[in-house]
Design a protein around this motif. Structure first.
Motif, PDB file in Angstrom:
ATOM      1  N   SER A  71       0.835  -1.208   0.000  1.00 45.11           N
ATOM      2  CA  SER A  71       0.000   0.000   0.000  1.00 45.11           C
ATOM      3  C   SER A  71       0.864   1.251   0.000  1.00 45.11           C
ATOM      4  O   SER A  71       0.531   2.241  -0.647  1.00 45.11           O
ATOM      5  CB  SER A  71      -0.924   0.004   1.214  1.00 45.11           C
ATOM      6  N   VAL A  74       1.980   2.145  -3.484  1.00 45.13           N
ATOM      7  CA  VAL A  74       0.888   2.752  -4.247  1.00 45.13           C
ATOM      8  C   VAL A  74       0.674   4.190  -3.788  1.00 45.13           C
ATOM      9  O   VAL A  74       0.563   5.108  -4.605  1.00 45.13           O
ATOM     10  CB  VAL A  74      -0.418   1.929  -4.120  1.00 45.13           C
ATOM     11  N   THR A  82      -1.552  -0.868 -14.014  1.00 46.10           N
ATOM     12  CA  THR A  82      -1.683  -2.300 -13.785  1.00 46.10           C
ATOM     13  C   THR A  82      -1.622  -3.044 -15.114  1.00 46.10           C
ATOM     14  O   THR A  82      -1.999  -2.516 -16.152  1.00 46.10           O
ATOM     15  CB  THR A  82      -3.001  -2.627 -13.050  1.00 46.10           C
ATOM     16  N   ASP A  87      -7.727  -6.302  -9.613  1.00 51.81           N
ATOM     17  CA  ASP A  87      -8.401  -6.111  -8.338  1.00 51.81           C
ATOM     18  C   ASP A  87      -7.499  -6.162  -7.114  1.00 51.81           C
ATOM     19  O   ASP A  87      -7.897  -5.688  -6.054  1.00 51.81           O
ATOM     20  CB  ASP A  87      -9.504  -7.161  -8.166  1.00 51.81           C
ATOM     21  N   CYS A  89      -4.734  -4.609  -6.640  1.00 52.62           N
ATOM     22  CA  CYS A  89      -4.024  -3.352  -6.441  1.00 52.62           C
ATOM     23  C   CYS A  89      -4.846  -2.445  -5.514  1.00 52.62           C
ATOM     24  O   CYS A  89      -6.005  -2.179  -5.792  1.00 52.62           O
ATOM     25  CB  CYS A  89      -3.798  -2.668  -7.788  1.00 52.62           C
ATOM     26  N   PHE A  91      -6.547   0.716  -3.878  1.00 46.51           N
ATOM     27  CA  PHE A  91      -7.046   1.930  -4.520  1.00 46.51           C
ATOM     28  C   PHE A  91      -7.001   3.082  -3.533  1.00 46.51           C
ATOM     29  O   PHE A  91      -7.487   2.957  -2.411  1.00 46.51           O
ATOM     30  CB  PHE A  91      -8.483   1.737  -5.022  1.00 46.51           C
ATOM     31  N   LYS A  95      -5.183   9.181  -7.042  1.00 49.73           N
ATOM     32  CA  LYS A  95      -4.164   8.552  -7.889  1.00 49.73           C
ATOM     33  C   LYS A  95      -4.744   8.350  -9.280  1.00 49.73           C
ATOM     34  O   LYS A  95      -5.942   8.135  -9.438  1.00 49.73           O
ATOM     35  CB  LYS A  95      -3.742   7.179  -7.333  1.00 49.73           C
ATOM     36  N   TYR A  97      -5.100   5.859 -12.181  1.00 50.28           N
ATOM     37  CA  TYR A  97      -4.967   4.427 -12.451  1.00 50.28           C
ATOM     38  C   TYR A  97      -5.189   4.154 -13.931  1.00 50.28           C
ATOM     39  O   TYR A  97      -6.165   4.633 -14.513  1.00 50.28           O
ATOM     40  CB  TYR A  97      -5.989   3.616 -11.641  1.00 50.28           C
ATOM     41  N   ASP A  99      -4.949   0.780 -16.814  1.00 50.29           N
ATOM     42  CA  ASP A  99      -4.782  -0.665 -16.950  1.00 50.29           C
ATOM     43  C   ASP A  99      -4.346  -0.945 -18.383  1.00 50.29           C
ATOM     44  O   ASP A  99      -5.085  -0.661 -19.323  1.00 50.29           O
ATOM     45  CB  ASP A  99      -6.087  -1.403 -16.630  1.00 50.29           C
TER      46      ASP A  99
END
Length: 133
Positions: A71, A74, A82, A87, A89, A91, A95, A97, A99
């Motif tokens: 964590s 991140v 990713t 799932d 990772c 959140f 941030k 994100y 994919d």
């Protein structure tokens, strides 16, 4: 984003895709971006075919080791990318994100890994243009 943006690449084993992406970003953006990579279930070592494919590009990843996703890692990153771990990772609000849908190089031959590598380079080049003024 901070003065020096930070990017975290995450895949399952942190032995192929995320390491190749981190290698490209470090190589292409030099010191403009802080680069991290991690895996949700890190392997014991990097994929030797991925290492070879990156060596062809003049990027030596032999000093890298797979790292566990935390964590804290991140939270310390502005952009989290990713690659097939979705799932798992953590959140955190604020941030960015992304994919990236990339095939896993595990168990593939060099010609297949080159295709994955080249797609990673294209995505990294786009990322640099987006986050580096």
């Amino acid at each position: 984003m901070t003065a020096k943006p930070s990017v975290l690449f995450v895949c399952i084993h942190n032995a192929g895709r995320s390491q190749m992406a981190a290698g490209y970003l470090t190589h292409l953006a030099s010191d403009k971006i802080e680069v991290r990579s991690a895996g949700s279930a890190p392997a014991n070592s990097l994929n030797p075919i991925a290492l070879e494919a990156m060596r062809e590009e003049g990027i030596d990843l032999s000093n890298q080791i797979p790292k566990i996703l935390t964590s804290d890692t991140v939270q310390a990153s502005d952009v989290v990318i990713t690659m097939g771990c979705g799932d798992v990772c953590p959140f955190f609000a604020g941030k960015c994100y992304l994919d990236w849908k990339l095939e896993d190089p595990a168990g593939q031959d060099l010609s297949a890994v080159r295709v994955i590598r080249d797609e990673i380079r294209r995505l990294v080049e786009e990322l640099i243009m987006e986050i580096c003024p």
